[in-house]
Design a protein around this motif. Structure first.
Motif, PDB file in Angstrom:
ATOM      1  N   LYS A 100       1.194  -1.262  -0.160  1.00 51.23           N
ATOM      2  CA  LYS A 100       0.327   0.137  -0.233  1.00 51.23           C
ATOM      3  C   LYS A 100       0.889   1.241   0.086  1.00 51.23           C
ATOM      4  CE  LYS A 100      -0.219  -0.222   5.051  1.00 51.23           C
ATOM      5  NZ  LYS A 100      -1.384  -0.431   5.942  1.00 51.23           N
ATOM      6  N   LEU A 101       0.217   2.264  -0.584  1.00 55.17           N
ATOM      7  CA  LEU A 101       1.195   3.639  -0.585  1.00 55.17           C
ATOM      8  C   LEU A 101       1.103   4.707   0.889  1.00 55.17           C
ATOM      9  CD1 LEU A 101       0.969   4.015  -4.514  1.00 55.17           C
ATOM     10  CD2 LEU A 101       3.123   3.095  -2.746  1.00 55.17           C
ATOM     11  N   MET A 102       1.902   5.339   1.333  1.00 60.28           N
ATOM     12  CA  MET A 102       1.573   6.344   2.001  1.00 60.28           C
ATOM     13  C   MET A 102       1.655   7.996   1.635  1.00 60.28           C
ATOM     14  SD  MET A 102       1.481   6.213   6.311  1.00 60.28           S
ATOM     15  CE  MET A 102       0.519   4.238   6.229  1.00 60.28           C
ATOM     16  N   LEU A 103       1.256   9.038   1.640  1.00 62.49           N
ATOM     17  CA  LEU A 103       2.057   9.848   1.370  1.00 62.49           C
ATOM     18  C   LEU A 103       2.539  10.570   2.568  1.00 62.49           C
ATOM     19  CD1 LEU A 103      -0.003  12.496  -0.838  1.00 62.49           C
ATOM     20  CD2 LEU A 103       1.058  10.746  -1.214  1.00 62.49           C
ATOM     21  N   GLU A 104       3.728  11.609   2.700  1.00 62.10           N
ATOM     22  CA  GLU A 104       4.566  11.549   4.040  1.00 62.10           C
ATOM     23  C   GLU A 104       4.872  13.057   4.153  1.00 62.10           C
ATOM     24  OE1 GLU A 104       7.855   7.963   4.962  1.00 62.10           O
ATOM     25  OE2 GLU A 104       8.013   9.071   3.264  1.00 62.10           O
ATOM     26  N   ALA A 105       5.141  14.109   4.571  1.00 60.47           N
ATOM     27  CA  ALA A 105       5.536  15.311   4.646  1.00 60.47           C
ATOM     28  C   ALA A 105       6.584  15.714   3.764  1.00 60.47           C
ATOM     29  CB  ALA A 105       5.608  15.640   5.979  1.00 60.47           C
ATOM     30  N   LYS A 106       7.001  14.895   2.995  1.00 59.35           N
ATOM     31  CA  LYS A 106       8.524  14.989   1.635  1.00 59.35           C
ATOM     32  C   LYS A 106       7.944  15.000   1.026  1.00 59.35           C
ATOM     33  CE  LYS A 106      11.887  15.028   4.624  1.00 59.35           C
ATOM     34  NZ  LYS A 106      13.206  14.407   5.177  1.00 59.35           N
ATOM     35  N   THR A 107       7.267  14.113   0.512  1.00 62.61           N
ATOM     36  CA  THR A 107       6.152  13.947  -0.801  1.00 62.61           C
ATOM     37  C   THR A 107       5.872  14.906  -0.807  1.00 62.61           C
ATOM     38  OG1 THR A 107       4.478  11.420  -0.117  1.00 62.61           O
ATOM     39  CG2 THR A 107       4.174  12.131  -2.091  1.00 62.61           C
ATOM     40  N   THR A 108       5.768  15.174  -2.842  1.00 59.12           N
ATOM     41  CA  THR A 108       5.149  15.943  -3.335  1.00 59.12           C
ATOM     42  C   THR A 108       4.332  15.427  -4.718  1.00 59.12           C
ATOM     43  OG1 THR A 108       7.189  15.989  -4.816  1.00 59.12           O
ATOM     44  CG2 THR A 108       7.650  17.381  -3.429  1.00 59.12           C
TER      45      THR A 108
END
Length: 209
Positions: A100-108
């Motif tokens: 599964k995928l997850m967005l992080e604070a550094k994701t754009t």
């Protein structure tokens, strides 16, 4: 310009941060006591240009940032998105993909023009014959289409009296006359029954799952 783009089938937790181009199929706000301290988060169904789908999670602290940016049927480049094992596969999840995928604070996240997309609409239909013969690997996520021939009364799973634990079993039949049993849970069961019950005249109901 983003380089080294991945596709869903190549994703692995062994390479936890990837760049990938995806189209959003559905966005749902969810809340689970055992995840993110029970705070509401975003659960997305997304798919790549091959039509392969996967679940993407946006935790509560990033929810406000992205809920007005990401829209269904729009395409995006996700740079440095986190890849994790999908250890909580259950009836409440959209996808049974191993990751599964997850967005992080550094994701754009960058929007992509629709003209640049060569995906197939997110549908990957498989035949009843393949399903009944068990020709598919465990964990494959796909779509089926068939005519509803009958459905059960509403039932309850376990002792928890909540919407997600309620279900109906339906029977689908394809053009070759093969029948397949399918269980609809929670809101999907309710949506199906409300539609069938609202029709004054009996008619053929075709269901795409």
């Amino acid at each position: 310009m983003t380089t080294n783009l991945q596709v869903v089938k190549s994703l692995s937790p062994k390479k936890p941060h990837v760049n990938i181009k995806l189209k959003v199929l559905e966005i749902e706000t969810m809340s689970i006591k055992t995840f993110d301290q029970g705070k509401p988060f975003l659960d997305l169904i997304v798919y790549d240009e091959d039509g392969d789908r996967i679940s993407l999670t946006i935790k509560h602290f990033l929810k406000a940032k992205y809920e007005n940016i990401l829209k269904p049927q729009n395409n995006y480049l996700f740079n440095r998105v986190f890849v994790n094992n999908n250890t909580s596969r259950s009836k409440n999840q959209h996808s049974n993909h191993a990751c599964k995928l997850m967005l992080e604070a550094k994701t754009t996240v960058l929007p992509v023009e629709s003209s640049d997309w060569s995906g197939d609409g997110g549908f990957k239909f498989i035949s009843f014959a393949d399903l009944l013969a068990k020709n598919l690997e465990e964990g494959v996520t796909a779509d089926v289409i068939g005519m509803v021939t009958k459905f059960s009364e509403e039932k309850q799973y376990g002792n928890t009296d909540d919407e997600q634990s309620k279900y109906r079993v339906i029977n689908l039949r394809d053009l070759e006359g093969l029948s397949l049993s399918c269980t609809l849970w929670g809101k999907f069961m309710r949506l199906f029954y409300n539609y069938v019950n609202s029709e004054e005249e009996k008619q053929c109901v075709i269901l795409i799952l």
